[in-house]
Design an enzyme around this catalytic site. Structure first.
Site, mmCIF file in Angstrom:
data_model
loop_
_atom_site.group_PDB
_atom_site.id
_atom_site.type_symbol
_atom_site.label_atom_id
_atom_site.label_comp_id
_atom_site.label_asym_id
_atom_site.label_seq_id
_atom_site.Cartn_x
_atom_site.Cartn_y
_atom_site.Cartn_z
ATOM 1 N N ASN A 141 0.876 -1.363 0.077
ATOM 2 C CA ASN A 141 -0.097 -0.018 -0.003
ATOM 3 C C ASN A 141 0.858 1.243 0.245
ATOM 4 O O ASN A 141 0.752 2.053 0.936
ATOM 5 C CB ASN A 141 -1.019 -0.132 1.141
ATOM 6 C CG ASN A 141 -0.298 -0.162 2.360
ATOM 7 O OD1 ASN A 141 1.067 -0.569 2.637
ATOM 8 N ND2 ASN A 141 -0.855 0.299 3.617
ATOM 9 N N ASP A 185 0.002 -5.810 12.367
ATOM 10 C CA ASP A 185 -0.679 -4.935 11.501
ATOM 11 C C ASP A 185 -0.139 -3.565 11.592
ATOM 12 O O ASP A 185 -1.173 -2.696 11.340
ATOM 13 C CB ASP A 185 -2.073 -5.228 11.637
ATOM 14 C CG ASP A 185 -3.073 -4.852 10.134
ATOM 15 O OD1 ASP A 185 -2.314 -4.911 9.089
ATOM 16 O OD2 ASP A 185 -4.165 -4.881 10.271
#
Lengths: 309, 417
Positions: free
Chosen positions: B96, B306
């Site tokens: 990303n 994460d």
């Protein structure tokens, strides 16, 4: 007790029972004031209030502005249909810019839930939430309870059903909190698509049949269907909604007892209630509007007195 | 690099020295001796630390470092520093970025940025071009450049046929396809878990159903296609159940859970703190209990921090507008130790490697030194002082954590905090 337990009015869930009693007692006084020939008191001559409306509003904004002016506060207005974020300025910056002009109190309506809570943590002013997304609309709930108290003597022990679009409604949520705090029984009624799945966990009864709901209650608060908040259709047509959840005079007359009809406005006449219901003796819709000014005066007055300390 | 580690307790069930306290001699990045009271004839640097424990180097399967394109959030260099400081010797970096890592050259860029670092950076390539969910990216080519998996970070593949094709196509070279578990039509504009908290706060709910529908879809697809599927960051009790059943059927599926989804429930959202805005959203106690159980019985393969640095401009705003995500590397170990024993924590931090093609190097004589160093007992409150990341959006800020990381030894380098 003569002062509120809070420095902001962000939602009913941050208040206690004594706060509500104090607001009502203060509103009683102001209701008397606004029915005098000279409807104004000089209480807040030293207070400046900014009304920030990041979402369209007519009656709430007028009601607040009138309440502020009846208290002799200085008032500035800022309206923007767009949230400040879309213009590239953050909410904190927008509000701090206004506060730097020496503003003491902010009345804010905002499309995002929690916007008032967020602001109260980051700016130095007393905040009144005039509606934040589907979260809370505390002054509406206060004026609704106040109107019930006026009509039925007290709120405690009364059975109140909130009918319509509960999913998108801040009015419903604030009313649930306010009514429960005062010892009323609360039911929500509407098509299942417009009832939050977990609403029952708030301790309210859930009903999808309007006749059952109205036969149960003392008071029915008929909410407007907020088409503008829906991304998809939650029911096939307005016509079909009205068939199931609209109240007309025949329906009202066929109930087991005479119930009180409320509506936070604006009314879609012929959708949730017909004109003859809205204009009947059982409806207290215009009393709600008048009480709105008194309640808002009370809230502003009580919060301002905490600033003055 | 040569170092003599004095009296370290080895936590490594694959090592013959498991649960014993030893000295470790490391020469040129390789463990050459393990024993009591080792001599130091060549006068190497000695490392003595309070209550020192060592384990195989830890692995995180999902971190975001923002480079290229979002360097204001985090850079690869500083991100790897944060990883090392937090005890991780290997991290897999999501695609990303801007541009999205969706070609061989992008993968090579990431590799070049991380070369010669103590921490191994494993690039994850995007599954679809620009992660837009329409056409497959050049998966084979990226795999040749070193991409270890293919994932449109937090973006569900909404077209089931595309997911089917991805699984079929990648199976020829054993590529690991990742699918974010969310059915977008059901999640709608939901920003928090749909439950009592969302109702109380007036925030739009993202129901567990949205995740479970997508998990179900992907498991059906996998059964049809064969191939290797990884479902990153599941969060609901029913997802655990679905994957448990799929594993019984011997489907080649793995899944991970974010540590914050194990630790927090949605009631922490009561005051609209955007640090708690994560995706998948924080769920209920029933879910966290099921996730913990899923880790204990092996249904869930991997825990991940994460780690997703977001600069303050995207967090200090209205809840609806705030970005999803929290940093998590720095708090990972201490948070896990609040839930699991030290042995289980280490197991969870190391066992996911093989799924991403990394060899486990046990702590034994002759093996490469790929080691995390820590004191499992120290308790401390996690504050901004403990954050190495450029962005400070830490969901664990203010939480008391158990266990402090000393650093790592990896790639012939020693990094001690």
């Amino acid at each position: 007790m003569s002062e509120l337990s809070v420095n902001h009015l962000l939602g009913i869930k941050y208040l206690n029972k004594e706060d509500i009693e104090l607001i009502f007692k203060t509103a009683d006084h102001f209701k008397e004031v606004i029915n005098r020939p000279i409807k104004k008191v000089p209480s807040l001559r030293d207070i400046t209030i900014a009304n920030l409306f990041f979402e369209n509003s007519t009656r709430t904004k007028l009601s607040f502005e009138l309440a502020e002016k009846r208290l002799s506060a200085d008032v500035i207005n800022f309206s923007s249909a767009q949230s400040s974020v879309k213009k590239g300025e953050t909410l904190i910056d927008t509000v701090n810019n206004i506060l730097s002009m020496k503003v003491d109190m902010v009345v804010m309506r905002h499309p995002n839930p929690g916007a008032g809570v967020f602001l109260s943590k980051h700016v130095n002013a007393s905040i009144i939430n005039a509606g934040d997304g589907a979260h809370e609309h505390p002054t509406q709930a206060l004026l609704d309870s106040y109107s019930i108290r006026e009509k039925l003597g007290e709120v405690k022990g009364k059975k109140v059903v909130i009918v319509g679009d509960i999913l998108h409604s801040r009015v419903a949520l604030s009313n649930i909190y306010a009514l429960q705090l005062q010892g009323a029984e609360v039911m929500v009624c509407g098509p299942k698509t417009l009832l939050p799945k977990y609403i029952g966990k708030l301790g309210v009864k859930v009903e999808t049949n309007l006749r059952k709901a109205l036969n149960w209650c003392d008071v029915a608060n008929m909410l407007r269907v907020q088409n503008e908040r829906m991304e998809i259709s939650y029911f096939p047509s307005t016509r079909e909604y009205t068939q199931q959840y609209g109240v007309n005079k025949d329906f009202l007359d066929s109930l087991d007892k005479e119930i009180t009809i409320m509506h936070p406005g604006p009314i879609n006449r012929g959708v949730e209630i017909t004109s003859d219901v809205a204009d009947s003796n059982q409806a207290i819709i215009l009393d709600q509007v008048q009480n709105g000014v008194a309640i808002r005066m009370a809230v502003i007055y009580l919060l301002a007195s905490k600033i003055k300390q | 690099m040569n170092i003599l580690i004095k009296s370290a307790t080895i936590i490594d069930s694959s090592s013959e020295f498991h649960n014993t306290t030893q000295d470790l001699l490391i020469e040129n990045g390789t463990i050459t001796q393990i024993g009591n009271n080792l001599n130091n004839p060549r006068n190497y640097k000695e490392l003595r630390l309070e209550n020192l424990h060592v384990s195989q180097g830890w692995f995180d399967s999902s971190v975001c470092f923002g480079e290229p394109g979002y360097e204001e959030r985090e850079t690869i260099e500083n991100g790897l520093k944060a990883a090392a400081k937090s005890g991780f010797t290997t991290v897999a970096m999501n695609a990303n970025t801007n541009p999205v890592i969706d070609t061989n050259a992008d993968v090579a860029f990431v590799n070049s940025k991380a070369a010669k670092n103590a921490v191994n950076l494993l690039p994850i390539g995007a599954l679809t071009k620009t992660s837009s969910g329409t056409d497959l990216a050049e998966l084979y080519d990226m795999s040749n450049a070193g991409a270890v998996a293919f994932y449109d970070y937090k973006k569900p593949i909404t077209n089931p046929n595309l997911m089917k094709i991805a699984l079929q196509y990648a199976s020829s070279f054993r590529g690991l396809v990742c699918s974010f578990p969310q059915e977008n039509k059901i999640s709608g504009k939901g920003v928090v878990n749909e439950h009592i908290t969302s109702t109380k706060l007036g925030l739009k709910g993202n129901p567990a159903l949205a995740e479970e529908l997508q998990v179900t879809r992907d498991l059906f697809l996998l059964e049809y296609t064969g191939g290797k599927l990884h479902i990153p960051t599941i969060s609901t009790a029913k997802s655990v159940e679905l994957i448990r059943e799929a594993k019984k059927k011997k489907l080649d599926v793995s899944c991970s859970v974010a540590i914050h989804n194990l630790y927090f429930t949605d009631d922490v959202l009561a005051d609209f703190n955007t640090n708690y805005k994560v995706l998948p959203p924080l769920r209920t106690k029933e879910d966290t209990d099921a996730l913990v159980a899923g880790l204990k019985d092996g249904t869930i393969d991997i825990v991940t921090s994460d780690h997703n640095p977001i600069d303050i401009e995207f967090k200090k705003i209205e809840f609806d507008h705030a970005d999803y995500g929290s940093i998590g590397l720095e708090s990972a170990f201490g948070a896990l130790q609040n839930i699991f024993t030290t042995k289980k924590t280490i197991d969870l931090l190391t066992k996911g490697k093989s799924r991403f093609g990394v060899e486990n190097t046990s702590i034994n004589i002759g093996n490469k030194a790929d080691i995390s160093l820590f004191n499992p007992e120290t308790k401390y409150t996690f504050t901004r002082e403990n954050i190495q990341s450029r962005s400070k959006n830490a969901i664990f800020e203010g939480v008391t954590l158990k266990g402090k990381v000393y650093g790592i030894i990896s790639n012939n380098k020693v990094i001690i905090n």
